[in-house]
Structures are given as structure tokens and as C-alpha cells.
Design a protein around this motif. Structure first.
Motif, PDB file in Angstrom:
ATOM      1  N   VAL A 425     -11.796 -38.141  60.887  1.00 26.46           N
ATOM      2  CA  VAL A 425     -11.705 -39.083  60.191  1.00 26.46           C
ATOM      3  C   VAL A 425     -13.387 -40.580  61.133  1.00 26.46           C
ATOM      4  O   VAL A 425     -14.270 -40.835  60.857  1.00 26.46           O
ATOM      5  CB  VAL A 425     -10.994 -40.407  60.807  1.00 26.46           C
ATOM      6  N   SER A 451      -4.307 -51.817  55.664  1.00 25.51           N
ATOM      7  CA  SER A 451      -4.405 -51.544  54.527  1.00 25.51           C
ATOM      8  C   SER A 451      -4.410 -52.893  53.801  1.00 25.51           C
ATOM      9  O   SER A 451      -4.005 -53.476  54.686  1.00 25.51           O
ATOM     10  CB  SER A 451      -3.436 -51.328  53.606  1.00 25.51           C
ATOM     11  N   GLU A 472     -11.651 -44.974  56.193  1.00 28.33           N
ATOM     12  CA  GLU A 472     -10.060 -43.926  56.031  1.00 28.33           C
ATOM     13  C   GLU A 472     -10.248 -43.205  54.893  1.00 28.33           C
ATOM     14  O   GLU A 472     -10.728 -42.359  54.218  1.00 28.33           O
ATOM     15  CB  GLU A 472      -9.269 -43.679  56.432  1.00 28.33           C
ATOM     16  N   SER A 473     -10.290 -43.922  53.289  1.00 25.95           N
ATOM     17  CA  SER A 473     -10.550 -44.288  52.012  1.00 25.95           C
ATOM     18  C   SER A 473     -10.611 -45.378  51.157  1.00 25.95           C
ATOM     19  O   SER A 473     -10.112 -46.396  51.964  1.00 25.95           O
ATOM     20  CB  SER A 473      -8.720 -43.330  51.772  1.00 25.95           C
ATOM     21  N   GLY A 474     -10.994 -45.456  50.339  1.00 22.36           N
ATOM     22  CA  GLY A 474     -11.811 -46.678  49.332  1.00 22.36           C
ATOM     23  C   GLY A 474     -13.028 -46.265  50.104  1.00 22.36           C
ATOM     24  O   GLY A 474     -14.203 -46.420  50.412  1.00 22.36           O
ATOM     25  N   GLU A 475     -13.602 -48.179  49.087  1.00 18.65           N
ATOM     26  CA  GLU A 475     -15.045 -48.333  49.095  1.00 18.65           C
ATOM     27  C   GLU A 475     -14.442 -49.901  49.668  1.00 18.65           C
ATOM     28  O   GLU A 475     -13.761 -50.372  48.900  1.00 18.65           O
ATOM     29  CB  GLU A 475     -15.833 -48.339  48.163  1.00 18.65           C
ATOM     30  N   GLY A 489     -18.524 -46.354  52.388  1.00 14.50           N
ATOM     31  CA  GLY A 489     -16.919 -45.675  51.763  1.00 14.50           C
ATOM     32  C   GLY A 489     -16.626 -44.583  52.781  1.00 14.50           C
ATOM     33  O   GLY A 489     -16.710 -44.607  53.747  1.00 14.50           O
ATOM     34  N   PRO A 490     -15.521 -44.007  52.249  1.00 10.05           N
ATOM     35  CA  PRO A 490     -15.198 -43.094  53.642  1.00 10.05           C
ATOM     36  C   PRO A 490     -15.597 -42.576  54.347  1.00 10.05           C
ATOM     37  O   PRO A 490     -17.075 -41.806  53.978  1.00 10.05           O
ATOM     38  CB  PRO A 490     -14.466 -42.063  53.012  1.00 10.05           C
ATOM     39  N   SER A 513     -11.659 -51.572  46.447  1.00  8.23           N
ATOM     40  CA  SER A 513     -10.818 -50.867  45.234  1.00  8.23           C
ATOM     41  C   SER A 513      -9.720 -50.874  47.081  1.00  8.23           C
ATOM     42  O   SER A 513      -9.930 -51.591  47.974  1.00  8.23           O
ATOM     43  CB  SER A 513     -11.292 -49.673  45.443  1.00  8.23           C
ATOM     44  N   ARG A 516      -7.979 -48.047  53.003  1.00  8.69           N
ATOM     45  CA  ARG A 516      -7.043 -47.571  53.858  1.00  8.69           C
ATOM     46  C   ARG A 516      -8.450 -47.312  54.690  1.00  8.69           C
ATOM     47  O   ARG A 516      -9.082 -46.949  55.026  1.00  8.69           O
ATOM     48  CB  ARG A 516      -6.267 -45.717  54.072  1.00  8.69           C
TER      49      ARG A 516
END
Length: 563
Positions: A425, A451, A472-475, A489-490, A513, A516
Motif C-alpha cells: 500500500v 474507515s 487503500e480503497s475508495g475515492e 483514489g487508491p 465513497s 479505507r
């Protein structure tokens, strides 16, 4: 599918060798290790013969113990030196000391001097040798960028260690065939000096470490290394298995002499032949272990290596024939290769860089103690039980302990895999991707998962900044003075300006969104990023680019601006 998997493993193995060869500093460090350990094995064979001539099997075991005990006591005290500054300088000093001591032993033998002087010189050489591997093991992570590259470096070093296990005894056996022990010592001295010369021009950016104290306290620094091991159950497990392997190794130095001369009747050159068989197996095992790089099963292979260090020795007692002994002892070499790639990689991944040389010093001290104990135990068991029962008793120790430790080592594999994920990551962030492995591992261990639901703000413009974030994930949307200046983003990070410029947040970051994130506090982020020159330069350039984007007249939409 199986054929594709084999091709992928071969490609990965080739890439591992290529990465070591392309990296000039890594190549020099590895070749230095080859010279140092070729000298060590040739020296060990020659010293064993001197001791056997002096007093038989009991003398071989006693000399082994007396040789190792001072090293075991001094290794933890001397290893902090390698944590203070440039580790290659320690390696140069060590190699020169070993060369001088070994050359002295050659001179004493040549003039038929007293064996006691040779033993004293052997102690000096061994003390230096015990410090060599901790410093070298601690140096390798600084020359690598990823866990895969470190595993590759340890795999290549394992192959070179195996080659030295073959070359050293083979060289001794050949030289003993037409010359004397003094020539073996002289050649070992030359190899030590060559190991020093290879490191003189090493150039690399060392990761930041705490400055050396104005008044160093060697004992206190040594205790820090012991504490780092004692408080980590995984390190305790690895060192415990290494102690069992070392005891078996020490016993093998006695067994190889007695088995060759008394059981197999092959004479003194047969001693070198038996140890050469170990070296042949080690080379073959190292080539095979190159296929294990990146498998994520290093703990399992470490257990297999420990088991293979003992079981073949027990089987030599069952089949006391020269051909069988040579084949069986080659499997000891395979076990040695597995321990090199798995054990040293695991320790390098588990221990903090600032005490890494000290942890390896504790490891080498443990090995030195148990190698010495192993020699005495072997000679005592030979006198008490006889040679063949002694082989069985010592040979079963490692397999039993390896089986008992299997599940704990597998859990360790899972922990390392999780750390590799977090490093992956961080590696996606441009300013962090150039960090050496010890530095990025330090950041990975400090990550705090966060989160954030869709539509919520991570922080608002003007807030006090105390954390850096990696997606790590999401935007997210980055909003400055009411306008969206970037979408991230990620693999992208934000929050560095407030930390690097000690100012409030320059923008609001809103989750588009469910997010994480992985967060780093300023206390964790700043020392690592600013302490390593390439990342500090990249961080400054990144901040300058972002600040330019916040100019309302000339927005630059091409560079995504973290805040």
C-alpha cells in the motif's frame, strides 16, 4: 497450469539473481561474503586437523568450545558498533583482523610453533567472524527496497554461503593432498583480505538511525539487543531452533573427523571430503531454494531446513559406508541452504533496523555458544555411548524440535504476509516508494487503519494537521476554498503539507465513497521521510507542486494535490 507455475518460479528465480547482480553495492557485499565464508570453512578444516593431531577427538571438541565461547560473550557487546554508523566499515575491519590472525596461524604452523598459539589466533579470528555476519545481515536490508528483494538477497547469499561451504573444505582437501596445513591457513587469510577489499568502495544511502551517544554505553546497548529478542516470541522461536541447529553443527565438526578417520577409514583428506559433501548439497539446495523466493512459506521452509540438519547425521550411523555418508551429508547442506534464505530473511523482517545488528549479534552469539557446546557434547557422547549411538542421539534433536514448532512458524508466515500487504500500500505512493526496506517497514508497522463513510469529511480546511493518510480503497474529493481541485483514489496519499509546513489543513477532504485509509502520525511519518535524502527531496517537490495548484489564477489540474 503446473507448467506455467514452474515457468513463473524459474522466471522469479532468474529475476532474484539479476537484481543482485545489477545492484553494484549488493553485488560487492555478496562477493565479500563469499570470500569471508570460504576463508571460514577452510580455516575450520585446518584447525580441526591441528587439534586432532594434538589430542584426538576430545581435543577437537574442546578446541571448538574454547574457540566459540569468547565469540559468544563478545558478539552482543561488539554488535552495537554496526548499529551506529556505516556497517560496511565494520565488515572491512573484521575481515582485516581475520586475515591477520589466520596469516599468523599459517606462520606458526610453518615454523612448527606451539599449537596453543594457533588456538589463541583461532579465538581472535572467530571473534571477528562472529561479528561479520551480524553486520552483513544488518547491511543487506539497507541495500534493498522490498521484502522480495531482501528474500532474493538472502537467497543469493545462501547460495554463496553454500558455495563457500563447498569451496572452503574442497580447497582444504586439495591443498592437504600435496601441501600442509600452513598453506590452507595462508589461502584462508588471502580470502579474508579479498573480502575486505571488495567493500572499500561501497556506496549507498543508509536509512536514518538514532545518532551515536556522546558517551557510548556498550553494555546498555547490548542489553537493548537482548531485550529486542526476549520481548519478541517469534525471534525467541527462531533463535531457539537456530541453537539446536548450531549444536548439531558443532557436533558435526567432531563427527566429520572421527567418522572419516575411524569409521570410514578415509584418513585426513576424508575429513575435507565429508565437509565438501555438505557443501555440494548446500549449493544444490541453494539453487533449489531460489524457487522459493516470494512463496510466503519461509517459516515452513525454515522448519524443513532445521530438520534436515539432523536427520542425515543419524542415518550415517545406520549406513556406515563412504558413498552413503557423502550422499546423506549433502542433505545437511540442503538444510543449511533453507535456513539461510528463510531464517535470515525472517529475522531481517521482524527486528527493528535501529537494533538489527544487535539482534543478529545475539543470534551469532547463540550460534557460537551452541556450536562450541555441540563439539563437547559430541566428543562426550562418543566416549560414553560410542560413535554410532552418538550420531543417532545428536541427529534426532533437530527433527523433533522442527516438528514441534511447525504451527508457530506457519503463523509467522501469515504475519509477514500481512506486513507485505501494508508495505505494498505504501509503495504505491510516489514519495514513499524509494524508501529502503527498513524505513518503509517502520512506517508499515505504524499504520493505523481508518474507515470513513461516503459523504463524510476526513478533515476540514483550517484543521490542525497531525496525520498523513494513504488511500487503500475508495475515492475522495479535495476541496479548496469551495472548489474541487483534485480527485484521489487508491494508492494516493494526502495530508503531508500540514505536517511538512507545520500549518493548518490547506483543503477539505471528502469521501466520495466508503473509504479505507491507512494513517501515520506526524511522529512516525516525519523522521522517516525527512531522514532519508531521496524521499525528503521528493516530499519537498510534491509540496511545492501542490501549493502551486492552490493558486486560484493558474490551477494545474495535471498534478493531484494531497493536502
Amino acid at each position: 497450469m503446473a507448467e506455467t507455475g514452474r515457468r513463473n518460479r524459474l522466471r522469479d528465480a532468474g529475476a532474484a539473481f539479476a537484481s543482485n547482480w545489477r545492484n553494484t553495492d549488493l553485488r560487492r557485499a555478496q562477493l565479500s561474503f563469499l570470500g569471508a565464508w570460504t576463508a571460514e570453512w577452510a580455516f575450520t578444516v585446518a584447525l580441526g586437523i591441528v587439534a586432532y593431531r594434538d589430542g584426538g577427538a576430545a581435543a577437537v571438541g574442546l578446541v571448538g568450545l574454547l574457540r566459540m565461547l569468547p565469540s559468544a560473550l563478545l558478539a552482543p557487546l561488539l554488535s552495537p558498533i554496526a548499529d551506529r554508523g556505516r556497517r560496511e566499515r565494520v565488515l572491512i575491519m573484521v575481515s582485516v583482523v581475520r586475515g591477520v590472525a589466520t596469516a599468523g596461524a599459517a606462520t606458526v604452523v610453518a615454523v612448527a610453533g606451539p599449537a596453543a598459539v594457533i588456538y589463541v589466533l583461532a579465538v581472535v579470528s572467530t571473534i571477528a567472524a562472529t561479528l561479520y555476519r551480524p553486520a552483513h545481515s544488518a547491511l543487506l536490508p539497507s541495500l534493498c527496497r522490498t521484502g522480495y528483494e531482501l528474500a532474493s538477497a538472502n537467497m543469493v547469499r545462501g547460495l554463496l554461503d553454500s558455495a563457500a561451504t563447498l569451496l572452503g573444505p574442497l580447497l582444504a582437501a586439495v591443498l592437504l593432498g600435496f601441501a600442509g596445513v600452513d598453506v590452507v591457513f595462508a589461502v584462508a587469510a588471502a580470502a579474508s583480505f579479498a573480502a575486505a577489499a571488495l567493500l572499500v568502495r561501497l556506496r549507498y544511502d543508509a536509512p536514518p538511525r538514532p545518532p551515536a551517544p556522546a558517551r557510548p554505553n556498550i553494555a546498555k546497548e547490548a542489553v537493548e539487543g537482548l531485550r529486542a529478542v526476549a520481548t519478541d516470541r517469534a525471534l525467541v522461536l527462531i533463535l531457539g531452533l537456530a541453537a539446536a541447529q548450531a549444536l548439531t553443527r558443532g557436533a558435526l565438526t567432531v563427527f566429520s573427523v572421527v567418522v572419516a578417520i575411524e569409521l570410514l577409514g578415509t584418513g585426513e583428506p576424508g575429513v575435507g571430503a565429508l565437509m565438501t559433501a555438505v557443501g555440494v548439497g548446500a549449493v544444490l539446495g541453494s539453487v533449489g531454494s531460489s524457487l522459493l523466493v516470494g512463496t510466503g512459506r519461509l517459516g515452513a521452509w525454515f522448519a524443513a531446513g532445521v530438520a534436515l540438519w539432523g536427520l542425515p547425521i543419524a542415518l550415517v550411523a545406520v549406513v556406515p559406508q563412504q558413498a552413503a555418508a557423502l550422499v546423506l551429508l549433502s542433505f545437511v547442506g540442503v538444510g543449511n541452504a533453507l535456513i539461510d534464505i528463510a531464517g535470515f530473511t525472517l529475522i531481517g523482517r521482524l527486528a527493528p533496523d535501529e537494533v538489527l545488528a544487535r539482534v543478529f549479534g545475539v543470534f551469532e552469539s547463540t550460534v557460537a555458544v551452541f556450536v562450541g557446546i555441540g563439539g563437547v557434547v559430541a566428543s562426550a557422547l562418543i566416549g560414553w555411548l560410542g560413535l554410532q549411538p552418538a550420531l543417532v542421539a545428536v541427529g534426532l534433536l533437530c527433527p523433533v524440535l522442527a516438528v514441534a514448532s511447525w504451527w508457530r512458524l506457519r503463523r509467522l508466515d501469515h504475519a509477514v504476509a500481512a506486513l507485505d500487504h501494508e508495505i505494498g500500500v505504501l509503495r504505491r505512493v510516489e514519495m514513499l516508494c524509494m524508501l529502503p526496506l527498513p524505513s518503509i517497514e517502520q512506517l508499515a508497522r505504524a499504520l493505523e487503519p481508518v474507515s470513513v463513510p461516503s459523504g463524510a469529511a476526513v478533515f476540514a480546511q483550517g484543521d490542525v494537521g497531525d496525520r498523513y493518510y494513504v488511500i487503500e480503497s475508495g475515492e475522495v474529493d479535495v476541496v479548496h476554498d469551495g472548489r474541487v481541485v483534485a480527485e484521489l483514489g487508491p494508492g494516493e496519499g494526502f495530508g503531508e503539507i500540514a505536517l511538512l509546513r507545520t500549518t493548518g489543513r490547506m483543503a477539505t477532504v471528502v469521501a466520495r465513497s466508503d473509504l479505507r485509509l491507512q494513517a501515520l502520525t506526524s511522529e512516525r511519518f516525519l523522521p522517516v521521510v525527512l531522514g532519508y535524502t531521496p524521499s525528503a527531496v521528493e516530499a519537498a517537490a510534491t509540496v511545492d507542486g501542490i501549493m502551486a495548484q492552490y493558486e486560484p489564477d493558474e490551477p494545474d489540474e495535471g498534478t493531484p494535490p494531497p493536502t
